[in-house]
Design a protein around this motif. Structure first.
Motif, PDB file in Angstrom:
ATOM      1  N   THR A  92       0.844  -1.190   0.000  1.00 28.03           N
ATOM      2  CA  THR A  92       0.000   0.000   0.000  1.00 28.03           C
ATOM      3  C   THR A  92       0.884   1.246   0.000  1.00 28.03           C
ATOM      4  N   VAL A  93       0.833   1.999  -1.092  1.00 22.64           N
ATOM      5  CA  VAL A  93       1.624   3.223  -1.242  1.00 22.64           C
ATOM      6  C   VAL A  93       0.847   4.365  -0.611  1.00 22.64           C
ATOM      7  N   THR A  94       1.437   4.988   0.412  1.00 22.71           N
ATOM      8  CA  THR A  94       0.773   6.085   1.113  1.00 22.71           C
ATOM      9  C   THR A  94       1.387   7.447   0.812  1.00 22.71           C
ATOM     10  N   VAL A  96       4.579   9.628  -1.883  1.00 23.66           N
ATOM     11  CA  VAL A  96       5.596   9.607  -2.936  1.00 23.66           C
ATOM     12  C   VAL A  96       6.456  10.843  -2.773  1.00 23.66           C
ATOM     13  N   GLY A 109      -0.558  10.545  -7.484  1.00 26.10           N
ATOM     14  CA  GLY A 109      -1.751   9.705  -7.511  1.00 26.10           C
ATOM     15  C   GLY A 109      -1.698   8.781  -8.700  1.00 26.10           C
ATOM     16  N   LEU A 116      -3.887   8.746  -3.436  1.00 23.68           N
ATOM     17  CA  LEU A 116      -3.187   7.874  -2.491  1.00 23.68           C
ATOM     18  C   LEU A 116      -4.037   7.735  -1.244  1.00 23.68           C
ATOM     19  N   PRO A 117      -4.009   6.673  -0.549  1.00 24.07           N
ATOM     20  CA  PRO A 117      -3.174   5.488  -0.717  1.00 24.07           C
ATOM     21  C   PRO A 117      -3.692   4.560  -1.815  1.00 24.07           C
ATOM     22  N   LEU A 118      -2.738   3.929  -2.505  1.00 24.77           N
ATOM     23  CA  LEU A 118      -3.021   2.951  -3.549  1.00 24.77           C
ATOM     24  C   LEU A 118      -2.416   1.617  -3.157  1.00 24.77           C
ATOM     25  N   LEU A 128       1.833   5.694 -11.590  1.00 21.61           N
ATOM     26  CA  LEU A 128       1.636   6.869 -10.746  1.00 21.61           C
ATOM     27  C   LEU A 128       2.009   8.117 -11.527  1.00 21.61           C
ATOM     28  N   LEU A 149       9.067   5.798  -2.400  1.00 23.35           N
ATOM     29  CA  LEU A 149       7.692   5.492  -2.033  1.00 23.35           C
ATOM     30  C   LEU A 149       7.613   5.255  -0.537  1.00 23.35           C
TER      31      LEU A 149
END
Length: 177
Positions: A92-94, A96, A109, A116-118, A128, A149
């Motif tokens: 889970t990318v919260t 960048v 995004g 985000l999160p993704l 992204l 990230l």
């Protein structure tokens, strides 16, 4: 020579481990090997530390800002990058960021407009879109900026510097000059 009477009185196991001590050493060695194997399995699967690759420069666009007299005041653009989860667990990318001088991330995004999160499922990827402002053109082009990230894991949050595959991201991609 040592006479047989003296030889019989000597302890033949002197200096050797007792059975209990030998069992303890075997247990410690087995636990150590098991720990090393578990750490290696956790590392390679992405359970302990996310395994993310960055590849492929997507679309990029640039806009030069000018003051009221027409002098250039700043350069803003967007860059798309593809990130692939190489692990066996979702990531889970919260957040960048960009590691490097002369660039500031203003937005991030999914390319499809998701914020985000993704979550990147295991074995899959996501594109992204990064909104960037070039604050120092010379510094941005001299050092190769690197995307960082911030991802959530089951044990907390960690910053990941994805391994770059193929073409790398350069500030020159924003047509800085």
């Amino acid at each position: 020579m040592v006479s047989p009477e003296i030889w019989e009185r000597l302890d033949h196991r002197a200096g050797m481990l007792t059975r209990r001590q030998a069992w303890r050493w075997r247990a410690v060695a087995a636990a150590g090997v098991a720990t090393v194997l578990l750490v290696l399995a956790g590392w390679s699967s992405g359970a302990l530390f996310p395994r993310v690759e960055e590849s492929g420069l997507g679309n990029s666009s640039v806009r030069m800002y000018q003051d009221e007299l027409g002098r250039p005041t700043g350069l803003q653009g967007t860059v798309s990058r593809y990130f692939h989860n190489q692990g066996h667990f979702p990531v889970t990318v919260t957040g960048v960021g960009v590691e490097g001088a002369g660039l500031t991330v203003t937005s991030a995004g999914g390319e499809d407009g998701r914020a985000l999160p993704l979550t990147i499922p295991a074995g899959q990827g996501v594109s992204l879109s990064l909104g960037l402002v070039v604050t120092d053109c010379d510094a941005a082009t001299s050092s190769g900026p690197r995307v960082v990230l911030e991802v959530d894991r089951w044990w907390g949050s960690v910053a990941v510097r994805p391994e770059t595959v193929g073409d790398s991201f350069h500030a020159a991609d924003l047509s800085c000059r």
